[in-house]
Design a protein around this motif. Structure first.
Motif, PDB file in Angstrom:
ATOM      1  N   GLY A   1     114.057-137.057  36.593  1.00  0.00           N
ATOM      2  CA  GLY A   1     114.432-137.430  35.238  1.00  0.00           C
ATOM      3  C   GLY A   1     113.340-137.172  34.216  1.00  0.00           C
ATOM      4  N   SER A   2     112.366-136.330  34.572  1.00  0.00           N
ATOM      5  CA  SER A   2     111.261-136.024  33.662  1.00  0.00           C
ATOM      6  C   SER A   2     111.543-134.756  32.883  1.00  0.00           C
ATOM      7  CB  SER A   2     109.957-135.862  34.448  1.00  0.00           C
ATOM      8  OG  SER A   2     110.104-134.868  35.449  1.00  0.00           O
ATOM      9  N   VAL A   3     110.847-134.603  31.750  1.00  0.00           N
ATOM     10  CA  VAL A   3     110.917-133.402  30.922  1.00  0.00           C
ATOM     11  C   VAL A   3     109.482-132.994  30.619  1.00  0.00           C
ATOM     12  CG1 VAL A   3     111.703-132.415  28.732  1.00  0.00           C
ATOM     13  CG2 VAL A   3     113.126-134.116  29.909  1.00  0.00           C
ATOM     14  N   TYR A   4     109.135-131.751  30.915  1.00  0.00           N
ATOM     15  CA  TYR A   4     107.754-131.312  30.759  1.00  0.00           C
ATOM     16  C   TYR A   4     107.434-130.927  29.320  1.00  0.00           C
ATOM     17  CZ  TYR A   4     107.168-131.141  35.840  1.00  0.00           C
ATOM     18  OH  TYR A   4     107.071-131.472  37.167  1.00  0.00           O
ATOM     19  N   SER A   5     106.212-131.252  28.916  1.00  0.00           N
ATOM     20  CA  SER A   5     105.727-130.920  27.574  1.00  0.00           C
ATOM     21  C   SER A   5     105.359-129.438  27.501  1.00  0.00           C
ATOM     22  CB  SER A   5     104.504-131.760  27.228  1.00  0.00           C
ATOM     23  OG  SER A   5     103.412-131.399  28.072  1.00  0.00           O
ATOM     24  N   HIS A   6     105.236-128.948  26.291  1.00  0.00           N
ATOM     25  CA  HIS A   6     104.801-127.564  26.063  1.00  0.00           C
ATOM     26  C   HIS A   6     103.431-127.340  26.699  1.00  0.00           C
ATOM     27  CE1 HIS A   6     103.155-124.085  23.907  1.00  0.00           C
ATOM     28  NE2 HIS A   6     104.401-123.732  23.640  1.00  0.00           N
ATOM     29  N   ASP A   7     102.550-128.310  26.557  1.00  0.00           N
ATOM     30  CA  ASP A   7     101.194-128.179  27.082  1.00  0.00           C
ATOM     31  C   ASP A   7     101.194-128.064  28.606  1.00  0.00           C
ATOM     32  OD1 ASP A   7      98.223-128.337  26.792  1.00  0.00           O
ATOM     33  OD2 ASP A   7      98.504-130.218  27.891  1.00  0.00           O
ATOM     34  N   HIS A   8     102.001-128.904  29.272  1.00  0.00           N
ATOM     35  CA  HIS A   8     102.026-128.859  30.730  1.00  0.00           C
ATOM     36  C   HIS A   8     102.659-127.563  31.232  1.00  0.00           C
ATOM     37  CE1 HIS A   8     101.667-130.397  34.740  1.00  0.00           C
ATOM     38  NE2 HIS A   8     102.966-130.323  34.966  1.00  0.00           N
ATOM     39  N   LEU A   9     103.710-127.105  30.572  1.00  0.00           N
ATOM     40  CA  LEU A   9     104.342-125.843  30.959  1.00  0.00           C
ATOM     41  C   LEU A   9     103.365-124.675  30.785  1.00  0.00           C
ATOM     42  CD1 LEU A   9     107.882-126.360  29.398  1.00  0.00           C
ATOM     43  CD2 LEU A   9     107.346-126.284  31.836  1.00  0.00           C
ATOM     44  N   ALA A  10     102.571-124.728  29.718  1.00  0.00           N
ATOM     45  CA  ALA A  10     101.581-123.667  29.501  1.00  0.00           C
ATOM     46  C   ALA A  10     100.535-123.665  30.622  1.00  0.00           C
ATOM     47  CB  ALA A  10     100.900-123.862  28.147  1.00  0.00           C
TER      48      ALA A  10
END
Length: 429
Positions: free
Chosen positions: A203-212
């Protein structure tokens, strides 16, 4: 195995190979599926029980009246059927208007434009996973999978003799990937990493920073990313959904997805593989040719559903998507709040997307519980509530709860779980 076709001289002797042995790869892979594990839990339900069975175990919300596809989707299927254009076989890669519609749909969130040639239509996202694992599987190779994760990846890699190496998702950090562990697991035989965002089961959604950071890690390792985005845009917390393909200039990304979850039509079995490859790295390695070769020997999604896809995508109103997000947000808040009231289970991270939440069991507070499967089977027997054991997802002594349900059912199920935990609570000395 040889069979004798009949008594007497000249009888035919049949040479028939035995099916896979009970401990063989097919049986082992099949036993790990969510359906197989939930089947074991369902078998514990007291058939003579007066109360209805409440199911919070599967990822199919369509049993609830609140979760229905938009009328535009129904109309699109009817129009496609009545047109008479989609009664035959489709090209193995999918019909062109549907591939173009999916390419345009995905490109809305990308800094570049996908073409129809980047899209391969599949029979749901499960077939997309099957295709990619089969294409990547080479003798001695391995793939990095999240833990917890979607068990089909584990089953499919096992069946394809592709070694699975698991990197942890860290609950205290919003189920972010452990990037240091990821780097330590990889070697010259690693072919890809799998990232599921929004996450099933967390149920989590990754931030732009973590995806980068994930993209940069994959680049350093020299491996591609398989981005499982079947729950794309089902993000209702503080972080918006950002597709992994945004970072495809750093690392090649193969996105798998479908209309199943956002449009609430899992039984329509329309998914896709999208090559997010603006630098042409995947095409240079002929990954596109490998995908096409594999799907040439598999089944296609129903042609009339393909024919409906352009209308489904173009005509569904934003109000519909907002309504579903509001329902999920309310149900997630309700679920998280109720769990906090129950001694013996804890939720380390409030869900922000998809339809699931991971809940940790504190077996030291519960009497007579051996593990998560035992907990779920006894809960099914005593309370007629079905939840998924975390061991099916690689997380022993956890459970996954699906909150995509109507509010009365969700409240009733959570109250039964609370009563169950109170009844089995250890008496404090």
């Amino acid at each position: 195995m040889e069979g004798n076709g009949g008594a007497g001289a000249g009888a035919t002797r049949w040479h028939i190979s035995r099916p896979s042995a009970p401990g063989g790869p097919l049986a082992d892979a099949g036993s790990m599926s969510i359906r197989a594990v939930l089947g074991r839990v369902f078998s514990s339900v007291d058939a003579s029980g007066a109360r209805p069975v409440l199911t919070l175990g599967s990822g199919d919300p369509t049993a609830c009246a609140s979760f229905r596809p938009p009328p535009e989707a129904d109309d699109a299927v009817v129009d496609a059927l009545r047109s008479g254009k989609y009664n035959g076989y489709s090209p193995t890669v999918g019909v062109l208007p549907a591939r173009r519609a999916v390419a345009d749909y995905l490109s809305r969130d990308l800094p570049y434009q996908l073409s129809p040639d980047d899209i391969y239509l599949t029979s749901g996202c499960c077939q997309a996973i099957d295709v990619m694992i089969s294409v990547l599987a080479q003798p001695g190779s391995n793939i990095l999978l999240p833990k917890p994760g979607f068990p089909l990846y584990e089953s499919r890699t096992m069946f394809s003799n592709l070694e699975a190496r698991h990197f942890n998702l860290i609950p205290e950090k919003g189920w972010e990937a452990d990037l240091e562990a990821m780097q330590a697991l990889a070697d010259e035989n690693t072919v890809a990493m799998v990232i599921i965002n929004p996450s099933n089961p967390c149920g989590s959604v990754y931030s732009h920073d973590h995806l980068a950071k994930i993209a940069e890690t994959a680049r350093k390792l020299g491996i591609i990313i398989i981005a499982d985005e079947v729950y794309d845009h089902l993000a209702f917390g503080n972080k918006p959904f950002i597709p992994m393909g945004v970072f495809a200039d750093i690392v090649p990304v193969i996105t798998v997805g479908s209309i199943s979850k956002r449009w609430l039509v899992p039984g329509w079995r329309l998914g896709w593989i999208a090559m997010c490859d603006p630098n042409g790295i995947l095409k240079e390695a002929k990954v596109d040719k490998s995908i096409e070769s594999y799907i040439n020997i598999t089944n296609d999604p129903a042609t009339f559903i393909q024919g409906a896809v352009p209308q489904i995508i173009a005509n569904t109103k934003e109000d519909y998507f907002n309504k579903i997000l509001n329902l999920l947000r309310h149900s997630a808040d309700l679920c998280y709040g109720k769990i906090k009231e129950i001694r013996g289970i804890t939720c380390p991270h409030k869900p922000e997307g998809s339809m699931f939440v991971m809940v940790k069991l504190d077996l030291s507070c519960l009497d007579g519980m051996q593990d998560d499967l035992d907990f779920c089977c006894k809960l099914a027997k005593e309370e007629s509530v079905i939840v998924l054991p975390g061991s099916a997802l690689g997380m022993k002594d956890w459970i996954r709860i699906t909150f995509a349900s109507d509010v009365p059912t969700l409240e009733n199920a959570l109250e039964r779980i609370k009563s169950f935990c109170q009844r089995h609570a250890k008496v404090e000395a």
